[in-house]
Write a protein that holds these residues in place. Structure first.
Motif, PDB file in Angstrom:
ATOM      1  N   GLU A  73     -97.185  42.866  -4.832  1.00  0.00           N
ATOM      2  CA  GLU A  73     -95.936  42.760  -4.073  1.00  0.00           C
ATOM      3  C   GLU A  73     -94.727  42.670  -5.009  1.00  0.00           C
ATOM      4  N   ARG A  74     -94.911  41.982  -6.133  1.00  0.00           N
ATOM      5  CA  ARG A  74     -93.782  41.760  -7.055  1.00  0.00           C
ATOM      6  C   ARG A  74     -93.794  42.740  -8.232  1.00  0.00           C
ATOM      7  N   LYS A  75     -94.755  43.676  -8.191  1.00  0.00           N
ATOM      8  CA  LYS A  75     -94.858  44.709  -9.226  1.00  0.00           C
ATOM      9  C   LYS A  75     -95.011  44.113 -10.631  1.00  0.00           C
ATOM     10  N   VAL A  76     -95.873  43.102 -10.722  1.00  0.00           N
ATOM     11  CA  VAL A  76     -96.220  42.486 -12.003  1.00  0.00           C
ATOM     12  C   VAL A  76     -97.636  42.908 -12.366  1.00  0.00           C
ATOM     13  N   THR A 110     -92.826  32.998 -10.514  1.00  0.00           N
ATOM     14  CA  THR A 110     -91.428  32.567 -10.520  1.00  0.00           C
ATOM     15  C   THR A 110     -91.012  31.997 -11.874  1.00  0.00           C
ATOM     16  N   SER A 111     -91.987  31.723 -12.739  1.00  0.00           N
ATOM     17  CA  SER A 111     -91.669  31.165 -14.055  1.00  0.00           C
ATOM     18  C   SER A 111     -91.313  32.244 -15.078  1.00  0.00           C
ATOM     19  N   GLY A 112     -91.469  33.519 -14.699  1.00  0.00           N
ATOM     20  CA  GLY A 112     -91.041  34.593 -15.587  1.00  0.00           C
ATOM     21  C   GLY A 112     -92.146  35.253 -16.388  1.00  0.00           C
ATOM     22  N   VAL A 113     -93.417  35.078 -16.009  1.00  0.00           N
ATOM     23  CA  VAL A 113     -94.483  35.771 -16.731  1.00  0.00           C
ATOM     24  C   VAL A 113     -94.360  37.272 -16.476  1.00  0.00           C
ATOM     25  N   ASP A 114     -94.814  38.068 -17.454  1.00  0.00           N
ATOM     26  CA  ASP A 114     -94.742  39.519 -17.284  1.00  0.00           C
ATOM     27  C   ASP A 114     -96.110  40.157 -17.087  1.00  0.00           C
ATOM     28  N   ALA A 115     -97.155  39.346 -16.974  1.00  0.00           N
ATOM     29  CA  ALA A 115     -98.501  39.808 -16.634  1.00  0.00           C
ATOM     30  C   ALA A 115     -99.315  38.589 -16.221  1.00  0.00           C
ATOM     31  N   VAL A 116    -100.300  38.808 -15.357  1.00  0.00           N
ATOM     32  CA  VAL A 116    -101.133  37.712 -14.865  1.00  0.00           C
ATOM     33  C   VAL A 116    -102.595  38.106 -15.006  1.00  0.00           C
ATOM     34  N   LEU A 117    -103.391  37.157 -15.481  1.00  0.00           N
ATOM     35  CA  LEU A 117    -104.836  37.339 -15.599  1.00  0.00           C
ATOM     36  C   LEU A 117    -105.542  36.339 -14.694  1.00  0.00           C
ATOM     37  N   SER A 118    -106.452  36.829 -13.881  1.00  0.00           N
ATOM     38  CA  SER A 118    -107.344  35.969 -13.114  1.00  0.00           C
ATOM     39  C   SER A 118    -108.628  35.812 -13.922  1.00  0.00           C
ATOM     40  N   PHE A 119    -108.903  34.585 -14.348  1.00  0.00           N
ATOM     41  CA  PHE A 119    -110.020  34.338 -15.264  1.00  0.00           C
ATOM     42  C   PHE A 119    -110.915  33.225 -14.733  1.00  0.00           C
ATOM     43  N   GLY A 120    -112.220  33.353 -15.019  1.00  0.00           N
ATOM     44  CA  GLY A 120    -113.145  32.270 -14.691  1.00  0.00           C
ATOM     45  C   GLY A 120    -114.506  32.787 -14.284  1.00  0.00           C
ATOM     46  N   LEU A 121    -115.233  31.938 -13.585  1.00  0.00           N
ATOM     47  CA  LEU A 121    -116.570  32.282 -13.126  1.00  0.00           C
ATOM     48  C   LEU A 121    -116.498  32.990 -11.778  1.00  0.00           C
ATOM     49  N   ALA A 122    -117.555  33.698 -11.446  1.00  0.00           N
ATOM     50  CA  ALA A 122    -117.599  34.449 -10.192  1.00  0.00           C
ATOM     51  C   ALA A 122    -119.017  34.450  -9.650  1.00  0.00           C
ATOM     52  N   ALA A 123    -119.123  34.707  -8.362  1.00  0.00           N
ATOM     53  CA  ALA A 123    -120.427  34.920  -7.738  1.00  0.00           C
ATOM     54  C   ALA A 123    -120.824  36.378  -7.898  1.00  0.00           C
ATOM     55  N   GLY A 124    -122.094  36.616  -8.136  1.00  0.00           N
ATOM     56  CA  GLY A 124    -122.591  37.979  -8.170  1.00  0.00           C
ATOM     57  C   GLY A 124    -122.939  38.457  -6.774  1.00  0.00           C
ATOM     58  N   ILE A 181    -107.068  47.119  -4.332  1.00  0.00           N
ATOM     59  CA  ILE A 181    -105.852  46.963  -5.122  1.00  0.00           C
ATOM     60  C   ILE A 181    -106.208  47.185  -6.586  1.00  0.00           C
ATOM     61  N   PRO A 182    -105.593  48.179  -7.252  1.00  0.00           N
ATOM     62  CA  PRO A 182    -105.967  48.478  -8.638  1.00  0.00           C
ATOM     63  C   PRO A 182    -105.432  47.439  -9.619  1.00  0.00           C
ATOM     64  N   THR A 183    -106.268  47.065 -10.566  1.00  0.00           N
ATOM     65  CA  THR A 183    -105.806  46.252 -11.678  1.00  0.00           C
ATOM     66  C   THR A 183    -105.007  47.145 -12.631  1.00  0.00           C
ATOM     67  N   ASP A 184    -104.232  46.525 -13.510  1.00  0.00           N
ATOM     68  CA  ASP A 184    -103.406  47.295 -14.428  1.00  0.00           C
ATOM     69  C   ASP A 184    -104.282  47.930 -15.512  1.00  0.00           C
ATOM     70  N   PRO A 185    -104.290  49.262 -15.653  1.00  0.00           N
ATOM     71  CA  PRO A 185    -105.185  49.901 -16.623  1.00  0.00           C
ATOM     72  C   PRO A 185    -104.926  49.482 -18.059  1.00  0.00           C
ATOM     73  N   ALA A 186    -103.658  49.376 -18.454  1.00  0.00           N
ATOM     74  CA  ALA A 186    -103.355  49.023 -19.844  1.00  0.00           C
ATOM     75  C   ALA A 186    -103.823  47.620 -20.170  1.00  0.00           C
ATOM     76  N   LEU A 187    -103.571  46.684 -19.262  1.00  0.00           N
ATOM     77  CA  LEU A 187    -103.986  45.296 -19.497  1.00  0.00           C
ATOM     78  C   LEU A 187    -105.504  45.186 -19.477  1.00  0.00           C
ATOM     79  N   SER A 188    -106.153  45.848 -18.524  1.00  0.00           N
ATOM     80  CA  SER A 188    -107.619  45.788 -18.446  1.00  0.00           C
ATOM     81  C   SER A 188    -108.266  46.422 -19.673  1.00  0.00           C
ATOM     82  N   ASP A 189    -107.746  47.574 -20.094  1.00  0.00           N
ATOM     83  CA  ASP A 189    -108.307  48.239 -21.272  1.00  0.00           C
ATOM     84  C   ASP A 189    -108.106  47.390 -22.523  1.00  0.00           C
ATOM     85  N   ARG A 248     -95.392  37.383 -22.064  1.00  0.00           N
ATOM     86  CA  ARG A 248     -95.479  36.076 -21.404  1.00  0.00           C
ATOM     87  C   ARG A 248     -96.601  36.143 -20.381  1.00  0.00           C
ATOM     88  N   LEU A 249     -97.797  35.751 -20.785  1.00  0.00           N
ATOM     89  CA  LEU A 249     -98.982  35.868 -19.933  1.00  0.00           C
ATOM     90  C   LEU A 249     -99.160  34.618 -19.082  1.00  0.00           C
TER      91      LEU A 249
END
Length: 231
Positions: A154-157, A57-71, A94-102, A15-16
Motif C-alpha cells: 500500500e505504501r510502496k515500500v 512511519t519511522s522512515g524505513v526504506d525496506a522491511v523484512l519479515s523474519f522468523g520461524l514458520a509452519a511448513g 503479493i510479490p516480494t521485492d526481487p532486488a531485496l530477496s535476491d 534503513r531496514l
C-alpha cells in the motif's frame, strides 16, 4: 562478476525495518543487522499491524519479515529456509521485492522460493495444514508476513520474507505450544506449565516441538552466518 551479481552486491536499502513474532527471533538476526529497527508482533494479528505500521512511519526504506514458520509442504523439515517470491493474502499473491530477496539469498543454494501463505490465526492442526497446502500450493505459513506484504504494498515500500520452517506439515501442535507466547514476544512459562499440568499426556509432543524449534534456530544462525558473516 556479471551485472546481476553487481546489482546484488550492495544492500538495496539504507534503513531496514525487521518484523518478527517473538523477541527470540529478533535475537537471532539482530547481530547481523545492528542498525535495523525492529517490530515485534507477539504472534498476534493486531501486534503485526502495529509493529509494521510503526516501522513504516519511522522512515524505513525496506522491511523484512523474519522468523520461524509452519511448513505446509510435507516435504519440508525443520530448518529449511524459505525466501518466497510471493505472499498469499486472502487469495491475492503479493510479490516480494526481487532486488531485496535476491540480495538476501545471494550465495545460499538451499533456500526455497515457493509462495508463503498468510494466516490471521495460529494453524496448529495437521489436517488443516494439509487442506491449506492443497488449496494454496504454498510451501509455508506465518502470521506476520501477510501484514507486512499488505502494508508495504500500500505504501510502496520494498519488502521481503526470510523464514525458517519450525513446525512441519505432519504435526498437530500440542495445546501448550499454542499458549506459549506472550503479547510482548516472550515465552509465557506460567501458561505452559499450567497447560502441561492439566494435560500431561502432551509432554512427548511438546518435547518434539522444542527439539524442532532448536533445529530451526540453529539453521537460522548458520544461514545468517553463511550469508552475512562468511569469515
Amino acid at each position: 562478476m556479471d551485472n546481476s551479481s553487481q546489482a546484488t552486491a550492495v544492500a538495496p536499502f539504507t534503513r531496514l525495518g525487521i518484523v518478527v513474532g517473538m523477541e527470540a527471533e529478533a535475537a537471532l538476526i539482530r547481530p547481523f543487522f545492528p542498525a535495523a529497527r525492529f517490530g515485534i508482533s507477539g504472534a498476534t494479528l493486531d501486534g503485526a499491524r502495529r509493529a509494521t505500521s510503526i516501522l513504516l512511519t519511522s522512515g524505513v526504506d525496506a522491511v523484512l519479515s523474519f522468523g520461524l514458520a509452519a511448513g505446509l509442504d510435507p516435504a519440508l523439515y525443520p530448518g529449511i529456509v524459505l525466501l518466497p517470491r510471493h505472499v498469499v493474502v486472502d487469495g491475492t499473491r503479493i510479490p516480494t521485492d526481487p532486488a531485496l530477496s535476491d540480495w538476501l539469498g545471494q550465495g545460499l543454494r538451499t533456500v526455497r522460493r515457493g509462495d508463503l501463505l498468510h494466516s490471521d490465526v495460529i494453524v496448529s492442526d495437521r489436517k488443516e495444514k494439509a487442506e491449506l497446502f492443497a488449496q494454496s500450493g504454498c510451501e509455508g505459513l506465518d502470521m506476520e508476513s501477510g501484514v507486512v506484504a499488505t502494508l508495504c504494498s500500500e505504501r510502496k515500500v520494498p519488502f521481503a520474507v526470510l523464514r525458517i520452517v519450525c513446525d512441519p506439515a505432519d504435526r498437530t501442535l500440542p495445546p501448550a505450544a499454542v499458549v506459549a507466547l506472550q503479547p510482548g514476544g516472550g515465552i509465557a512459562l506460567g501458561a505452559i506449565l499450567r497447560n502441561v499440568l492439566a494435560h500431561p499426556g502432551q509432554i512427548p509432543a511438546l518435547i518434539a516441538v522444542g527439539r524442532d524449534a532448536g533445529m530451526a534456530r540453529k539453521a537460522a544462525r548458520a544461514m545468517l552466518r553463511r550469508r552475512f558473516d562468511p569469515d
